[in-house]
Design an enzyme around this catalytic site. Structure first.
Site, short mmCIF file in Angstrom:
data_model
loop_
_atom_site.label_atom_id
_atom_site.label_comp_id
_atom_site.label_asym_id
_atom_site.label_seq_id
_atom_site.Cartn_x
_atom_site.Cartn_y
_atom_site.Cartn_z
N HIS A 248 0.79 -1.20 -0.06
CA HIS A 248 0.16 0.17 0.08
C HIS A 248 0.89 1.25 0.17
O HIS A 248 0.49 2.20 -0.85
CB HIS A 248 -0.97 -0.20 1.18
CG HIS A 248 -1.71 -1.30 1.33
ND1 HIS A 248 -2.85 -1.41 0.58
CD2 HIS A 248 -1.72 -2.28 2.20
CE1 HIS A 248 -3.34 -2.66 1.05
NE2 HIS A 248 -2.48 -2.98 1.95
C1 BDR Z 1 -2.31 0.91 5.77
O1 BDR Z 1 -2.22 0.34 7.16
C2 BDR Z 1 -1.10 -0.03 7.51
O2 BDR Z 1 -1.02 -1.21 8.36
C3 BDR Z 1 -0.21 -0.21 6.33
O3 BDR Z 1 1.04 0.15 6.94
C4 BDR Z 1 -0.76 0.98 5.64
O4 BDR Z 1 -0.19 2.07 5.72
C5 BDR Z 1 -2.90 -0.05 4.69
O5 BDR Z 1 -4.37 -0.16 5.03
#
Ligand code: BDR
Ligand code: CA
Length: 323
Positions: A248
Site C-alpha cells: 500500500h
Molecule cells: C495501511 O495500514 C497499515 O497497516 C499499512 O502500513 C498501510 O499504511 C494499509 O491499510
C-alpha cells in the site's frame, strides 16, 4: 488532472509508521533520484511510536542514508486509543528480516515541532508530504501552526477506501480508522491532496513471487525486502484469499513518482467520525452529489501494476550492495 507530473522532482517529508509496506515506501523514496527527503517523521500506528521511529532509523541506515533525520511524533491518536496491529506486521512492525540496530541515536526534537519549524523555513508551495500512517502528526502540526499550509505543495496520503469498503472494519481502512479526526482535519485543510486508498492499492498486488526478484537483486536491501514481503503476505493472503499482497504505502510513493500509471477523479471526500458501524469510513462523493468543493484527487485504480512493480524493483536496485 493529476496533482503530480511525470519526471518532476520533489522535496518531501515522509510521515510513517513502519510497517513492512512503509519500509518499501521509504526505500523507494530513498532510492529515487527524483525525491529529496528533508526528514522522516513517525507516529503511533502499526506499532507504538518509539518503535516506528526506531524502525524508520534502521531502514534509512540500511539504505545507506543514515544522514536523514528521523523524528518521533504523536504517541497516540488525537482522541482515541492506539490500535497496533502486530498480527499483520509482527512484534517489531518490520518482521521478516533480522534488522541491524540503528547506529544514530533518536532525534531529541518532537516530530510535530520539527515539522512546523522546517515547513516555516521553506518557500511557499515547495514541500510535498507523503503520509503513510494515521495522520495525527499532520493534523496536530496544522492545528499548532496553520501558516505551514502555504508551504505544502501537496499531500499524497495512503488511506481510506470507498468502492472497496474497509480492511479493518467493513467500512474503514486502517490509517483513517485509527485517527479519523486527524484525517478529517487534513482533508479540510485546503491543501492539494492525492489519496491513495485501498480502492487503488487493491488493483496493484505485487507480482506473485516478487520476493524472489527482490532476493535476486543480490543486495542487503533486496534480501531485507524479500524477507519482509514473505512475512507481509502470510497474514494478508490468508485474510483476503489472495496469492500476493499490494504494498500500500509504496504504491503511494509510486503515485507521486509515476502519476501516469494511475487513474482517479477530483471530488469531495470526508470522514465519518461518529457512525456506529462506519467510524473511519471515507465518504467519497464520486458523482459530486453534495455540491461541496472538491478537496481531493481520489485514485481509483492502477492502470499497469506490472509496470509499477518493474519500476519499483529498478529503483530498489540502486540501493547499496553488500559491502
Ligand atoms: C495501511 O495500514 C497499515 O497497516 C499499512 O502500513 C498501510 O499504511 C494499509 O491499510
Ligand atoms: Ca503505514
Amino acid at each position: 488532472m493529476n496533482a503530480t507530473q511525470p519526471d518532476a522532482t520533489y522535496r518531501v517529508i515522509i510521515d510513517t509508521d513502519p510497517g513492512q509496506d512503509d519500509a518499501f515506501a521509504l526505500l523507494l523514496a530513498l532510492a529515487s533520484p527524483r525525491i529529496h527527503i528533508l526528514g522522516v517523521t513517525t507516529v503511533s500506528g502499526n506499532v507504538p511510536a518509539r518503535q516506528t521511529a526506531d524502525n524508520a532509523r534502521r531502514i534509512v541506515e540500511l539504505a545507506g542514508h543514515g544522514h536523514i533525520a528521523v523524528f518521533a511524533g504523536a504517541e497516540r491518536p488525537m482522541l482515541r486509543e492506539a490500535r497496533p496491529v502486530v498480527e499483520i506486521h509482527g512484534e517489531t512492525g518490520i518482521d521478516g528480516w533480522d534488522w541491524p540496530l540503528a547506529q544514530r541515536p533518536p532525534e531529541p526534537r518532537h516530530a510535530i515541532e520539527w515539522l512546523v519549524e522546517t515547513l516555516l523555513r521553506e518557500p511557499a508551495g515547495s514541500v510535498s508530504l507523503i503520509a503513510l500512517a494515521p495522520q495525527t502528526n499532520l493534523a496536530l502540526a496544522l492545528r499548532l501552526e496553520p501558516a505551514i499550509t502555504s508551504r505544502i505543495a501537496r499531500i499524497v496520503f495512503m488511506g481510506g477506501g470507498y468502492f472497496e469498503g474497509g480492511n479493518m472494519t467493513p467500512a474503514a481502512e486502517y490509517n483513517i480508522l485509527v485517527d479519523p479526526e486527524a484525517a478529517a482535519i487534513v482533508l479540510a485543510s485546503g491543501i492539494d491532496i492525492t489519496a491513495v486508498p485501498i480502492d487503488c492499492t487493491h488493483t496493484a498486488p505485487a507480482p506473485v513471487d516478487w520476493s524472489q526478484e527482490l532476493d535476486a537483486l543480490g543486495t542487503e536491501v533486496g534480501r531485507a525486502c524479500a524477507g519482509m514481503m514473505r512475512f507481509f503476505e502470510i497474514h494478508g493472503n490468508k485474510k483476503f484469499g489472495t496469492k500476493s499482497r499490494p504494498l500500500h504505502d509504496a504504491i503511494a510513493v509510486g503515485a507521486l513518482l509515476w502519476p501516469e500509471l494511475f487513474e482517479g477523479r477530483r471530488c469531495p471526500v470526508d470522514v465519518e467520525r461518529s457512525g456506529h458501524l462506519t467510524t473511519g469510513m471515507t465518504v467519497v462523493d464520486w458523482l459530486r452529489q453534495t455540491g461541496l468543493p472538491d478537496n481531493c484527487l481520489w485514485l481509483r485504480r492502477c492502470l499497469d501494476p506490472a509496470e509499477l512493480y518493474r519500476r519499483m524493483l529498478a529503483e530498489l536496485a540502486r540501493l547499496p550492495p553488500v559491502a
